[in-house]
Design an enzyme around this catalytic site. Sequence first.
Site, short mmCIF file in Angstrom:
data_model
loop_
_atom_site.label_atom_id
_atom_site.label_comp_id
_atom_site.label_asym_id
_atom_site.label_seq_id
_atom_site.Cartn_x
_atom_site.Cartn_y
_atom_site.Cartn_z
N SER A 1 -39.26 44.43 24.28
CA SER A 1 -37.59 43.99 24.62
C SER A 1 -37.72 42.27 24.16
CB SER A 1 -37.43 44.77 25.78
OG SER A 1 -36.55 43.46 26.06
N TYR B 1 -39.10 44.42 35.01
CA TYR B 1 -38.85 44.52 33.20
C TYR B 1 -39.06 43.88 32.45
CZ TYR B 1 -36.08 46.68 29.26
OH TYR B 1 -36.72 47.30 28.06
N LYS C 1 -42.03 44.71 30.16
CA LYS C 1 -42.46 44.24 28.54
C LYS C 1 -43.31 42.70 28.30
CE LYS C 1 -39.61 47.81 27.80
NZ LYS C 1 -40.75 48.82 27.39
N1 LIG Z 1 -31.65 50.93 24.38
C1 LIG Z 1 -31.84 49.44 24.54
O1 LIG Z 1 -31.44 48.77 24.46
C2 LIG Z 1 -33.68 49.06 24.52
C3 LIG Z 1 -33.80 47.24 24.56
C4 LIG Z 1 -35.00 47.51 23.96
C5 LIG Z 1 -35.85 47.56 24.49
N2 LIG Z 1 -35.47 49.23 24.99
C6 LIG Z 1 -37.22 50.03 25.57
O2 LIG Z 1 -36.64 51.61 24.18
C7 LIG Z 1 -37.81 52.35 25.10
C8 LIG Z 1 -36.65 53.74 24.61
O3 LIG Z 1 -35.70 53.12 25.58
P1 LIG Z 1 -33.58 53.74 25.70
O4 LIG Z 1 -32.97 52.38 25.81
O5 LIG Z 1 -34.01 54.19 23.89
O6 LIG Z 1 -34.09 54.71 26.85
P2 LIG Z 1 -33.73 56.40 26.77
O7 LIG Z 1 -33.24 56.56 27.61
O8 LIG Z 1 -33.01 56.69 26.17
O9 LIG Z 1 -35.49 57.45 26.46
C9 LIG Z 1 -36.26 57.02 27.27
C10 LIG Z 1 -37.14 57.89 27.45
O10 LIG Z 1 -38.53 57.93 27.26
C11 LIG Z 1 -38.52 58.95 28.28
N3 LIG Z 1 -39.75 58.49 30.20
C12 LIG Z 1 -39.19 58.13 31.06
N4 LIG Z 1 -40.13 57.95 31.44
C13 LIG Z 1 -41.53 58.50 30.98
C14 LIG Z 1 -42.51 58.50 31.39
N5 LIG Z 1 -43.01 58.53 32.61
N6 LIG Z 1 -43.51 59.58 30.37
C15 LIG Z 1 -42.19 60.01 29.15
N7 LIG Z 1 -41.66 59.78 28.53
C16 LIG Z 1 -39.83 58.72 29.81
C17 LIG Z 1 -36.98 59.52 29.26
O11 LIG Z 1 -36.85 60.94 30.00
C18 LIG Z 1 -36.31 59.22 27.97
O12 LIG Z 1 -35.82 60.06 26.89
C19 LIG Z 1 -37.92 52.01 26.09
O13 LIG Z 1 -39.12 51.59 26.35
C20 LIG Z 1 -37.20 50.75 26.80
O14 LIG Z 1 -37.28 49.61 27.32
C21 LIG Z 1 -34.68 50.12 25.02
#
Ligand SMILES: NC(=O)c1ccc[n+]([C@@H]2O[C@H](COP(=O)([O-])OP(=O)(O)OC[C@H]3O[C@@H](n4cnc5c(N)ncnc54)[C@H](O)[C@@H]3O)[C@@H](O)[C@H]2O)c1
Length: 286
Positions: A145, A158, A162
């Site tokens: 992130s 968080y 990361k």
């Molecule tokens: N959306 C954003 O703006 C953003 C920005 C930077 C980084 N991220 C990172 O992207 C990744 C995906 O997040 P997202 O925002 O797309 O969210 P999201 O909630 O759409 O996806 C995350 C998924 O991970 C699953 N999950 C959670 N805990 C788990 C576990 N212990 N084992 C297996 N699966 C698990 C959830 O059920 C969910 O489906 C994360 O690592 C998040 O930190 C997101």
Amino acid sequence: MSAAPAHDLAGHTVLVTGASGPKIGSGVCDALHAAGARLVINDLNDEHVGRTVHRYPGAVGVVGDVSRPDDVARMFNEAIDRAGPLTGLVNNAGVGLITPMLDATQAEFDRIVDIDFRGVWLMSQAFARSVAAHGRPGAIVNVSSVHAGKTIGRYAIYASAKAAVEGLTRACAVEFGPIGVRCNAIAPGYVPINRDLVPPDYPAPDASWIATHTNSEQVLQRVIEPIDCGWAAQFLLSEQSRCITGQVITIDAGLTARLYNGDMSARIYADRERQATLRAEGQDAR
Ligand SMILES: NC(=O)c1ccc[n+]([C@@H]2O[C@H](COP(=O)([O-])OP(=O)(O)OC[C@H]3O[C@@H](n4cnc5c(N)ncnc54)[C@H](O)[C@@H]3O)[C@@H](O)[C@H]2O)c1
């Protein structure tokens, strides 16, 4: 948005964790599937995994928690039994926490570190072992992130998790390179939900916040879509990135490239011009 393949992943089998998520996981799966990869879909919930598997012909599902060693071992066995040796791993599963550091509980700390950091370590270790056992080279893409590099209040745990993921990315690159495993990360900025993947009553993100963030905070005034992350993962798993390892690609539309909201020099020059004008008019420029 089209997931048209720029890179060929035919013959690759890639396990994507947290793949049922309607944000980054969906873009990663769309891009890898479009490039010809066979997907192994992981998430926590049987029904969600089943629904996601249905979207990608040839995909298989493995339900489990990436932070639990027993689940990780079982998921790798199931994945390899059903889809053959894995060539790629995308550590996408993750959870967030927005709370002041002084208020955060030990349980909150443990949950973030367990899923966002320990899960990446456990999955990467299992993947590297499986590559070593099967003798086919492989690649890992971790989802970090922008908070790994710079952060804001209330994101301490968080952001730290990361940052640890980026450290682990470099360490895995160094230790796993000799056995044929590359390891890189992507660091997205704000990526909103793909509304096509959630029911109509799913809470809508605050549109005015997204517009302000996009137009005032990012250099590029366009919303980052899940597929933007997918394209980067597609590249990092492909032959075209064969000499790239231990790196982080930031996908933030310029959010972290800019200082002083980008206009400090404009302000300095405007001030200098104002002073020069005052001097020319014979007035005190101070
Ligand atoms: N959306 C954003 O703006 C953003 C920005 C930077 C980084 N991220 C990172 O992207 C990744 C995906 O997040 P997202 O925002 O797309 O969210 P999201 O909630 O759409 O996806 C995350 C998924 O991970 C699953 N999950 C959670 N805990 C788990 C576990 N212990 N084992 C297996 N699966 C698990 C959830 O059920 C969910 O489906 C994360 O690592 C998040 O930190 C997101």
